[in-house]
Design a protein around this motif. Structure first.
Motif, PDB file in Angstrom:
ATOM      1  N   ASP A 210       0.853  -1.183   0.000  1.00 44.10           N
ATOM      2  CA  ASP A 210       0.000   0.000   0.000  1.00 44.10           C
ATOM      3  C   ASP A 210       0.892   1.237   0.000  1.00 44.10           C
ATOM      4  OD1 ASP A 210       0.831   0.442   2.692  1.00 44.10           O
ATOM      5  OD2 ASP A 210      -0.819  -0.807   3.418  1.00 44.10           O
ATOM      6  N   GLN A 211       0.259   2.406  -0.071  1.00 42.22           N
ATOM      7  CA  GLN A 211       1.038   3.639  -0.184  1.00 42.22           C
ATOM      8  C   GLN A 211       1.838   3.933   1.077  1.00 42.22           C
ATOM      9  OE1 GLN A 211      -0.915   6.823  -2.143  1.00 42.22           O
ATOM     10  NE2 GLN A 211       0.606   8.375  -1.605  1.00 42.22           N
ATOM     11  N   ASP A 212       1.320   3.570   2.236  1.00 40.21           N
ATOM     12  CA  ASP A 212       2.065   3.784   3.478  1.00 40.21           C
ATOM     13  C   ASP A 212       3.409   3.056   3.428  1.00 40.21           C
ATOM     14  OD1 ASP A 212       0.133   5.378   4.633  1.00 40.21           O
ATOM     15  OD2 ASP A 212      -0.886   3.713   5.634  1.00 40.21           O
ATOM     16  N   GLU A 213       3.361   1.776   3.038  1.00 40.13           N
ATOM     17  CA  GLU A 213       4.592   0.995   2.963  1.00 40.13           C
ATOM     18  C   GLU A 213       5.522   1.532   1.876  1.00 40.13           C
ATOM     19  OE1 GLU A 213       3.860  -3.157   2.578  1.00 40.13           O
ATOM     20  OE2 GLU A 213       2.943  -3.343   4.563  1.00 40.13           O
ATOM     21  N   LEU A 214       4.947   1.946   0.752  1.00 43.14           N
ATOM     22  CA  LEU A 214       5.768   2.483  -0.332  1.00 43.14           C
ATOM     23  C   LEU A 214       6.515   3.728   0.122  1.00 43.14           C
ATOM     24  CD1 LEU A 214       6.660   2.510  -3.305  1.00 43.14           C
ATOM     25  CD2 LEU A 214       4.602   3.847  -3.807  1.00 43.14           C
ATOM     26  N   GLU A 215       5.824   4.640   0.779  1.00 42.59           N
ATOM     27  CA  GLU A 215       6.469   5.885   1.208  1.00 42.59           C
ATOM     28  C   GLU A 215       7.550   5.621   2.250  1.00 42.59           C
ATOM     29  OE1 GLU A 215       3.555   8.741   2.381  1.00 42.59           O
ATOM     30  OE2 GLU A 215       2.702   8.922   0.371  1.00 42.59           O
TER      31      GLU A 215
END
Length: 443
Positions: free
Chosen positions: A398-403
């Motif tokens: 998800d975007q949290d992990e990506l960032e």
């Protein structure tokens, strides 16, 4: 439904959600329990045949009309990420102005065919011919790229014209990097076909038996044995590597920047910030990126990085028309443009199931895999190898992990080298164009 492909598998899933039953697939080149040949099907077995094939609808429909009535065929297309269904369609019958088989000629020319757009492998090998005085021309129906080729006074013709048919007729070598075999007339015995293809990777393909190439260009003995030899028919497989990767090993010149966004190229080459590139695989029935770009822009500012987006045309058009795309740290590259001159200046590649990941291994730089939909994706596109074993890099769901991974340490250098050495023989690294042309000229 026809043919059997990731596109039609995605369409099947969409239709199932609308309570429409798909009884099976029709495909003359593939075999499986739910795949039939058109000559073995009667009108009584189904209500409609849906044909989804952007490049080959006319050829498929013409063949099917020998066996079934016209009102049973529905043409399916994708427009802006939406499915379009047409019962009233026209079939453009292709007639070649020249038939090479009937023409005796002292053939020497190398001719490239690029349907839809000029791919990076065709472009790179074509330019090698131009720079080394080898008689050549390139054929494409991409008018924007034709204009750019003409601006540089490079030999080219518009595909499916009398002029292009003549170039095919007099060619010694006819080169592809896509599966556009339907654009060939009956060839002369002196002519040779060469398939460069457009990437190695994880996606599993069924065997394609519609054409036997004289030469198929691969990247390694291992890749042939585990992949290409089970898919393509060729008289000879040459493990010489991809011409598009030669640019990683030398300085680029003005012609190398054809179809490349010069503004983004200059930015990436000269940036003091970290340069990241996101190249997601196209999902056939969705246009969203599963990313909040405004939020990602803020994160990029915090970590002092820029992000280049190289998206599928459908996805890029969706974002341009429905979302604000004016950012100071996010840039969009032309969907049909050539990203390879920029790749060597990228610090981190973000991708998922794309073959560009494996080319990027030659640069020995960090890769992040944004595989938020792997369970859904692999239902339609089976993978050839274990995903975790052959995707050397951190995974983000998800975007949290990506960032959070944008600033993490790179700990995958050793495993990257191991995978690189499987996918690329030493001879396939650095001088692929030269090796391919030398092999061809020697016969």
């Amino acid at each position: 439904m026809a043919p059997h492909s990731p596109m039609t598998l995605a369409l099947k899933s969409y239709l199932k959600s609308k309570n429409i039953e798909i009884k099976g697939f029709i495909d003359k080149n593939k075999k499986d329990t739910n795949i039939k040949q058109i000559e073995n099907i009667s009108d009584a077995e189904f209500d409609y045949i849906l044909i989804l094939s952007p490049n080959h609808f006319d050829a498929i429909a013409s063949e099917y009309l020998k066996y079934i009535s016209r009102d049973k065929i529905i043409k399916v297309s994708i427009d802006g990420g939406r499915y379009m269904f047409e019962s009233d369609f026209t079939i453009n019958k292709r007639e070649f102005a020249y038939i090479p088989k009937n023409i005796e000629f002292d053939r020497k020319k190398v001719v490239f065919i690029s349907k839809g757009f000029v791919g990076a492998n065709n472009k790179a090998l074509y330019l090698y011919c131009v720079k080394n005085g080898i008689e050549t021309t390139i054929l494409t129906d991409n008018n924007k790229q034709i204009d750019e080729l003409k601006e540089h006074d490079l030999p080219c013709e518009i595909l499916d014209t009398k002029e292009a048919d003549y170039e095919i007729a007099i060619a010694k070598y006819i080169i592809f990097d896509q599966g556009n075999y339907t654009y060939l007339p009956p060839l002369h015995s002196d002519q040779k076909t060469l398939q460069l293809w457009h990437g190695v990777g994880l996606k599993k393909m069924n065997r394609l038996e519609h054409i036997t190439y004289d030469y198929f260009i691969s990247t390694s003995k291992w890749t042939n044995e585990t992949n290409f030899e089970h898919i393509f028919s060729a008289k000879k497989f040459l493990n010489l590597g991809y011409p598009r990767n030669d640019i990683f090993y030398r300085d680029e010149d003005e012609l190398d920047l054809l179809f490349c966004d010069r503004k983004i190229y200059d930015l990436a080459k000269n940036s003091s910030k970290k340069v990241m590139l996101y190249t997601p695989t196209h999902r056939e029935n969705r246009t969203d990126l599963n990313l909040d770009l405004a939020r990602l822009e803020q994160k990029l500012q915090q970590v002092d990085a820029i992000l280049i987006l190289k998206l599928h045309p459908f996805v890029l058009e969706h974002y341009k028309s429905s979302k604000k795309m004016e950012f100071s740290h996010i840039y969009s590259h032309d969907a049909h443009g050539d990203i390879y001159p920029i790749l060597k200046y990228v610090d981190t590649l973000i991708s998922d199931y794309s073959s560009v990941v494996y080319d990027f291994l030659l640069l020995d730089k960090r890769v992040i895999f944004y595989n938020y939909d792997i369970a859904e994706y692999t239902k339609n596109v089976p993978l050839l190898f274990d995903y975790d074993e052959f995707s050397s890099g951190e995974k983000a769901k998800d975007q949290d992990e990506l960032e959070s991974l944008l600033v993490a340490d790179d700990t995958f250098a050793r495993s990257r080298a191991k995978i690189r050495d499987l996918f690329f023989d030493k001879i396939a690294q650095g001088v692929s164009s030269q090796n391919i042309i030398e092999k061809m000229l020697k016969g």
